[in-house]
Design a protein around this motif. Sequence first.
Motif, PDB file in Angstrom:
ATOM      1  N   ILE A  51     113.771  60.198  94.705  1.00  0.00           N
ATOM      2  CA  ILE A  51     114.971  60.938  95.121  1.00  0.00           C
ATOM      3  C   ILE A  51     116.203  60.046  95.072  1.00  0.00           C
ATOM      4  O   ILE A  51     117.270  60.447  94.592  1.00  0.00           O
ATOM      5  CB  ILE A  51     114.766  61.514  96.542  1.00  0.00           C
ATOM      6  CG1 ILE A  51     113.663  62.571  96.523  1.00  0.00           C
ATOM      7  CG2 ILE A  51     116.072  62.114  97.071  1.00  0.00           C
ATOM      8  CD1 ILE A  51     113.181  62.989  97.897  1.00  0.00           C
ATOM      9  N   ALA A  52     116.068  58.806  95.560  1.00  0.00           N
ATOM     10  CA  ALA A  52     117.198  57.879  95.584  1.00  0.00           C
ATOM     11  C   ALA A  52     117.671  57.532  94.179  1.00  0.00           C
ATOM     12  O   ALA A  52     118.861  57.301  93.945  1.00  0.00           O
ATOM     13  CB  ALA A  52     116.816  56.601  96.335  1.00  0.00           C
ATOM     14  N   GLY A  53     116.736  57.486  93.232  1.00  0.00           N
ATOM     15  CA  GLY A  53     117.105  57.181  91.854  1.00  0.00           C
ATOM     16  C   GLY A  53     118.022  58.226  91.239  1.00  0.00           C
ATOM     17  O   GLY A  53     118.838  57.911  90.376  1.00  0.00           O
ATOM     18  N   GLY A  54     117.877  59.470  91.683  1.00  0.00           N
ATOM     19  CA  GLY A  54     118.751  60.532  91.207  1.00  0.00           C
ATOM     20  C   GLY A  54     118.126  61.392  90.119  1.00  0.00           C
ATOM     21  O   GLY A  54     117.184  60.989  89.438  1.00  0.00           O
ATOM     22  N   LEU A  55     118.695  62.597  89.934  1.00  0.00           N
ATOM     23  CA  LEU A  55     118.175  63.583  88.985  1.00  0.00           C
ATOM     24  C   LEU A  55     118.261  63.090  87.543  1.00  0.00           C
ATOM     25  O   LEU A  55     117.406  63.412  86.712  1.00  0.00           O
ATOM     26  CB  LEU A  55     118.954  64.895  89.130  1.00  0.00           C
ATOM     27  CG  LEU A  55     118.540  66.056  88.218  1.00  0.00           C
ATOM     28  CD1 LEU A  55     117.091  66.465  88.493  1.00  0.00           C
ATOM     29  CD2 LEU A  55     119.475  67.252  88.413  1.00  0.00           C
ATOM     30  N   LYS A  56     119.270  62.278  87.241  1.00  0.00           N
ATOM     31  CA  LYS A  56     119.471  61.792  85.869  1.00  0.00           C
ATOM     32  C   LYS A  56     118.205  61.128  85.335  1.00  0.00           C
ATOM     33  O   LYS A  56     117.761  61.432  84.211  1.00  0.00           O
ATOM     34  CB  LYS A  56     120.637  60.801  85.843  1.00  0.00           C
ATOM     35  CG  LYS A  56     120.755  60.007  84.541  1.00  0.00           C
ATOM     36  CD  LYS A  56     121.896  58.998  84.619  1.00  0.00           C
ATOM     37  CE  LYS A  56     121.927  58.082  83.404  1.00  0.00           C
ATOM     38  NZ  LYS A  56     123.062  57.135  83.439  1.00  0.00           N
ATOM     39  N   PHE A  57     117.603  60.271  86.128  1.00  0.00           N
ATOM     40  CA  PHE A  57     116.453  59.517  85.638  1.00  0.00           C
ATOM     41  C   PHE A  57     115.174  60.338  85.662  1.00  0.00           C
ATOM     42  O   PHE A  57     114.250  60.081  84.893  1.00  0.00           O
ATOM     43  CB  PHE A  57     116.311  58.210  86.412  1.00  0.00           C
ATOM     44  CG  PHE A  57     117.419  57.243  86.104  1.00  0.00           C
ATOM     45  CD1 PHE A  57     117.466  56.591  84.893  1.00  0.00           C
ATOM     46  CD2 PHE A  57     118.449  57.048  87.013  1.00  0.00           C
ATOM     47  CE1 PHE A  57     118.505  55.723  84.587  1.00  0.00           C
ATOM     48  CE2 PHE A  57     119.490  56.179  86.719  1.00  0.00           C
ATOM     49  CZ  PHE A  57     119.522  55.517  85.501  1.00  0.00           C
ATOM     50  N   VAL A  58     115.114  61.348  86.521  1.00  0.00           N
ATOM     51  CA  VAL A  58     113.991  62.285  86.486  1.00  0.00           C
ATOM     52  C   VAL A  58     114.009  63.048  85.160  1.00  0.00           C
ATOM     53  O   VAL A  58     112.976  63.216  84.495  1.00  0.00           O
ATOM     54  CB  VAL A  58     114.052  63.266  87.672  1.00  0.00           C
ATOM     55  CG1 VAL A  58     112.976  64.334  87.535  1.00  0.00           C
ATOM     56  CG2 VAL A  58     113.871  62.521  88.999  1.00  0.00           C
ATOM     57  N   LEU A  59     115.197  63.499  84.755  1.00  0.00           N
ATOM     58  CA  LEU A  59     115.327  64.242  83.499  1.00  0.00           C
ATOM     59  C   LEU A  59     115.074  63.344  82.288  1.00  0.00           C
ATOM     60  O   LEU A  59     114.431  63.759  81.319  1.00  0.00           O
ATOM     61  CB  LEU A  59     116.720  64.874  83.408  1.00  0.00           C
ATOM     62  CG  LEU A  59     117.009  65.988  84.425  1.00  0.00           C
ATOM     63  CD1 LEU A  59     118.462  66.457  84.318  1.00  0.00           C
ATOM     64  CD2 LEU A  59     116.059  67.160  84.239  1.00  0.00           C
ATOM     65  N   LEU A  60     115.568  62.099  82.332  1.00  0.00           N
ATOM     66  CA  LEU A  60     115.299  61.172  81.235  1.00  0.00           C
ATOM     67  C   LEU A  60     113.807  60.869  81.131  1.00  0.00           C
ATOM     68  O   LEU A  60     113.265  60.718  80.027  1.00  0.00           O
ATOM     69  CB  LEU A  60     116.091  59.873  81.421  1.00  0.00           C
ATOM     70  CG  LEU A  60     117.607  59.959  81.158  1.00  0.00           C
ATOM     71  CD1 LEU A  60     118.284  58.636  81.486  1.00  0.00           C
ATOM     72  CD2 LEU A  60     117.893  60.360  79.718  1.00  0.00           C
ATOM     73  N   ALA A  61     113.138  60.793  82.280  1.00  0.00           N
ATOM     74  CA  ALA A  61     111.685  60.592  82.269  1.00  0.00           C
ATOM     75  C   ALA A  61     110.992  61.780  81.613  1.00  0.00           C
ATOM     76  O   ALA A  61     110.060  61.616  80.815  1.00  0.00           O
ATOM     77  CB  ALA A  61     111.170  60.392  83.695  1.00  0.00           C
ATOM     78  N   ALA A  62     111.467  63.002  81.928  1.00  0.00           N
ATOM     79  CA  ALA A  62     110.885  64.215  81.331  1.00  0.00           C
ATOM     80  C   ALA A  62     111.076  64.228  79.814  1.00  0.00           C
ATOM     81  O   ALA A  62     110.210  64.712  79.074  1.00  0.00           O
ATOM     82  CB  ALA A  62     111.509  65.462  81.950  1.00  0.00           C
ATOM     83  N   VAL A  63     112.211  63.671  79.335  1.00  0.00           N
ATOM     84  CA  VAL A  63     112.466  63.595  77.899  1.00  0.00           C
ATOM     85  C   VAL A  63     111.382  62.772  77.204  1.00  0.00           C
ATOM     86  O   VAL A  63     111.052  63.004  76.028  1.00  0.00           O
ATOM     87  CB  VAL A  63     113.863  62.991  77.629  1.00  0.00           C
ATOM     88  CG1 VAL A  63     114.052  62.647  76.162  1.00  0.00           C
ATOM     89  CG2 VAL A  63     114.952  63.966  78.077  1.00  0.00           C
ATOM     90  N   LEU A  64     110.781  61.843  77.918  1.00  0.00           N
ATOM     91  CA  LEU A  64     109.703  61.024  77.359  1.00  0.00           C
ATOM     92  C   LEU A  64     108.326  61.629  77.624  1.00  0.00           C
ATOM     93  O   LEU A  64     107.445  61.599  76.760  1.00  0.00           O
ATOM     94  CB  LEU A  64     109.768  59.609  77.936  1.00  0.00           C
ATOM     95  CG  LEU A  64     111.045  58.827  77.618  1.00  0.00           C
ATOM     96  CD1 LEU A  64     111.059  57.498  78.357  1.00  0.00           C
ATOM     97  CD2 LEU A  64     111.173  58.591  76.121  1.00  0.00           C
ATOM     98  N   TYR A  65     108.128  62.180  78.830  1.00  0.00           N
ATOM     99  CA  TYR A  65     106.809  62.717  79.198  1.00  0.00           C
ATOM    100  C   TYR A  65     106.402  63.906  78.325  1.00  0.00           C
ATOM    101  O   TYR A  65     105.246  63.992  77.888  1.00  0.00           O
ATOM    102  CB  TYR A  65     106.808  63.168  80.668  1.00  0.00           C
ATOM    103  CG  TYR A  65     106.463  62.083  81.652  1.00  0.00           C
ATOM    104  CD1 TYR A  65     105.209  61.472  81.635  1.00  0.00           C
ATOM    105  CD2 TYR A  65     107.374  61.688  82.618  1.00  0.00           C
ATOM    106  CE1 TYR A  65     104.887  60.491  82.546  1.00  0.00           C
ATOM    107  CE2 TYR A  65     107.054  60.694  83.539  1.00  0.00           C
ATOM    108  CZ  TYR A  65     105.817  60.095  83.495  1.00  0.00           C
ATOM    109  OH  TYR A  65     105.491  59.117  84.395  1.00  0.00           O
ATOM    110  N   ALA A  66     107.326  64.837  78.088  1.00  0.00           N
ATOM    111  CA  ALA A  66     106.964  66.063  77.367  1.00  0.00           C
ATOM    112  C   ALA A  66     106.482  65.778  75.939  1.00  0.00           C
ATOM    113  O   ALA A  66     105.378  66.197  75.561  1.00  0.00           O
ATOM    114  CB  ALA A  66     108.133  67.047  77.376  1.00  0.00           C
ATOM    115  N   PRO A  67     107.250  65.061  75.103  1.00  0.00           N
ATOM    116  CA  PRO A  67     106.733  64.779  73.750  1.00  0.00           C
ATOM    117  C   PRO A  67     105.536  63.828  73.773  1.00  0.00           C
ATOM    118  O   PRO A  67     104.684  63.888  72.868  1.00  0.00           O
ATOM    119  CB  PRO A  67     107.932  64.144  73.025  1.00  0.00           C
ATOM    120  CG  PRO A  67     108.847  63.687  74.101  1.00  0.00           C
ATOM    121  CD  PRO A  67     108.646  64.609  75.249  1.00  0.00           C
ATOM    122  N   GLY A  68     105.446  62.971  74.798  1.00  0.00           N
ATOM    123  CA  GLY A  68     104.296  62.082  74.913  1.00  0.00           C
ATOM    124  C   GLY A  68     102.994  62.833  75.073  1.00  0.00           C
ATOM    125  O   GLY A  68     101.913  62.311  74.747  1.00  0.00           O
TER     126      GLY A  68
END
Length: 476
Positions: free
Chosen positions: A414-431
């Motif tokens: 949560i502290a890291g912020g939504l930006k990095f959650v979404l960037l993580a999803a950009v990697l998780y989904a195609p992975g």
Amino acid sequence: MATKAEQKLPLFTLSALVIGSMVGAGIFSLPRTFGNATGPFGAIVAWIIAGGGMYMLARVFQSLAERKPDLDAGVFAYAKAGFGDYPGFLSAFGYWIGSCIGNVSYWVLIKSTLGAFFPVFGDGNTVTAILVASVGIWLFHFMILRGIQQAAFINTVVTIAKIVPILVFILILAFAFQGDLFRANFYGGTGMPQASLFEQVRATMLVTVFVFLGIEGASVYSRYARERSDVGKATILGFVGVTGLMVAVTLLPYAVLARADIAGMRQPSMAPVLEAVVGPWGAVFISIGVLISVLGAYLAWSLICAEVMFAAAKSDDMPKLFASENERKVPAAALWLTNIIVQLFVVSTYWSQDAFALMLNLTSAMSLIPYLLVAAYAVLIASRGETYEQHPAGRRRDLIVAAIAVLYTLFMIIAGGLKFVLLAAVLYAPGTLLYFWARREQGKQVFTPVEWLIFVLAAVGCVIGIHGLVTGSITV
């Protein structure tokens, strides 16, 4: 011919792997990172939260190493055992890709360190810097292909060598300590941006996660341990030693320089801090230490990246291609894929505004989800009483420790912020394509209904993240 016992790693070497994994790029960037965000008071609060949370995670890894000795691949094996195949894959992939991104941050810091003396390297993401980093990636690649045992020995030597400049930095600043200046900086001092204590602490959270990455290094290498109990011991020894170093490196600069001056320094900021105290030789001395430290950490993390991919393939969570080893027992295919990904990310830094900060924060964000699943698994087995049949006395304690570790990792996300959650999803989904590949090889159903839901959430996050990158609402 070496015996099996001789090929195993002793406690000292396992501890060196943990310390070598943790002491890398992050510790040398701490003065400026904290100076930008807060004064000593906020830094102390941040380290209490981070140190307490990571200590609980270290205890979780120690406990699981003893209670689940059959799960010898570490991080992702616990997620799979507790929550199923796809969460196990996501944990393995997230930890692996996060580690790859962390390796990119090492090359950026190496080149930005050289940039202080050779302007052609800039802040580590110029064309020259990228070309030199690319050569380094493949030199390390072929060295590791010669054997894990030899690489682990080199890591032990490098770990000892890189601790020396950090200890010298701490000793010099301790002797130069100015109590009045430290008190003036305590709450931020002159020019401190208007921010609540929570915001000040929050601004440092992903950095504290990054510098603690590697705490699970002994767990990842548990199959190489001479004694199973050494895995837990190495984890705690590494944690305690490195935490002391990081807190000292963070707080002591406030006693020799104004916070605003520290905040304005280039990375790696330990170098200009020491230069301000002892003169130009201080910057050179720390810069040499940075190069040794970061190259050593890069070696340790290259080993861990390949080992995670290899172990995941061995347990059918990745395509079987990556379970292959060469004649020196090195997971060659996993190492090739790892370094191809590292190479691609190194090239991508050319377009980044602050390549080091981006790679640091994204590495932390990718690693938090595997950590969360490990802690949640520890809660699961303690609440069920699994493995506590013979010795139930420690069950309540372990449940509390694991629950705190879960809360800590959730807070970090949560502290890291939504930006990095979404960037993580950009990697998780195609992975997830790797998961499809592995499941098709085995002739198994790809997803359960719950796993479909998890994949859909990752895919939606991926689409939103890509849209944000294209439109500029998410900047890198």
